[in-house]
Design a protein around this motif. Structure first.
Motif, PDB file in Angstrom:
ATOM      1  N   ILE A 185       0.793  -1.175   0.002  1.00  0.00           N
ATOM      2  CA  ILE A 185       0.008   0.095   0.102  1.00  0.00           C
ATOM      3  C   ILE A 185       0.853   1.248   0.041  1.00  0.00           C
ATOM      4  O   ILE A 185       0.339   2.366  -0.262  1.00  0.00           O
ATOM      5  N   CYS A 186       2.097   1.139   0.460  1.00  0.00           N
ATOM      6  CA  CYS A 186       2.992   2.276   0.311  1.00  0.00           C
ATOM      7  C   CYS A 186       4.245   1.748  -0.204  1.00  0.00           C
ATOM      8  O   CYS A 186       5.007   0.715   0.117  1.00  0.00           O
ATOM      9  N   ASP A 187       4.566   2.301  -1.461  1.00  0.00           N
ATOM     10  CA  ASP A 187       5.843   1.840  -2.120  1.00  0.00           C
ATOM     11  C   ASP A 187       7.045   1.946  -1.446  1.00  0.00           C
ATOM     12  O   ASP A 187       7.042   3.075  -0.761  1.00  0.00           O
ATOM     13  N   ILE A 188       8.004   1.194  -1.610  1.00  0.00           N
ATOM     14  CA  ILE A 188       9.181   1.215  -1.063  1.00  0.00           C
ATOM     15  C   ILE A 188      10.129   2.678  -1.037  1.00  0.00           C
ATOM     16  O   ILE A 188      10.503   3.163  -0.165  1.00  0.00           O
ATOM     17  N   GLU A 189       9.810   3.500  -2.207  1.00  0.00           N
ATOM     18  CA  GLU A 189      10.521   4.744  -2.287  1.00  0.00           C
ATOM     19  C   GLU A 189       9.810   5.851  -1.430  1.00  0.00           C
ATOM     20  O   GLU A 189      10.662   6.537  -0.786  1.00  0.00           O
ATOM     21  N   THR A 190       8.499   5.750  -1.365  1.00  0.00           N
ATOM     22  CA  THR A 190       7.741   6.827  -0.527  1.00  0.00           C
ATOM     23  C   THR A 190       8.354   6.266   1.024  1.00  0.00           C
ATOM     24  O   THR A 190       8.651   7.215   1.752  1.00  0.00           O
ATOM     25  N   GLY A 191       8.383   5.273   1.275  1.00  0.00           N
ATOM     26  CA  GLY A 191       8.439   4.534   2.625  1.00  0.00           C
ATOM     27  C   GLY A 191      10.144   4.941   3.079  1.00  0.00           C
ATOM     28  O   GLY A 191      10.387   5.659   3.892  1.00  0.00           O
ATOM     29  N   HIS A 192      11.194   4.898   2.066  1.00  0.00           N
ATOM     30  CA  HIS A 192      12.332   5.484   2.388  1.00  0.00           C
ATOM     31  C   HIS A 192      12.519   6.861   2.430  1.00  0.00           C
ATOM     32  O   HIS A 192      13.038   7.374   3.439  1.00  0.00           O
ATOM     33  N   LEU A 193      11.745   7.615   1.590  1.00  0.00           N
ATOM     34  CA  LEU A 193      11.996   9.185   1.778  1.00  0.00           C
ATOM     35  C   LEU A 193      11.207   9.623   2.970  1.00  0.00           C
ATOM     36  O   LEU A 193      11.711  10.622   3.524  1.00  0.00           O
ATOM     37  N   SER A 194      10.308   8.922   3.473  1.00  0.00           N
ATOM     38  CA  SER A 194       9.633   9.318   4.696  1.00  0.00           C
ATOM     39  C   SER A 194      10.324   9.048   5.922  1.00  0.00           C
ATOM     40  O   SER A 194      10.033   9.622   7.050  1.00  0.00           O
TER      41      SER A 194
END
Length: 79
Positions: free
Chosen positions: A20-29
């Motif tokens: 539900i949350c892609d890995i890039e968004t998770g990393h950046l957050s």
């Protein structure tokens, strides 16, 4: 979907579906949170380069960005 992110992540690892949350968004957050924790641990202000994802001119702070892996495990320099 209101499933916790960790549960969703594990389910997606097993099923190969997109989380539900892609890995890039998770990393950046989370990168800013990690940088803040490193600054708190060292007790000083740090300058972070978002492009290189490293601390400018601070080898001690940069040493917290990774860890030494137990043999035979290793992290590739480039994936």
């Amino acid at each position: 979907n209101d499933a916790p992110h960790y549960r969703n992540f594990i389910e997606c690892v097993r099923s190969r579906r997109q989380p539900i949350c892609d890995i890039e968004t998770g990393h950046l957050s989370t990168i800013l949170i990690h940088a803040g924790n490193i600054a708190m641990r060292l007790g000083r202000r740090l300058e972070f380069d978002a492009r290189t994802e490293s601390f400018i001119g601070d080898m001690e702070a940069n040493s917290y960005l990774t860890r030494e892996y137990r043999k035979p495990w290793e992290l590739a320099d480039k994936v």
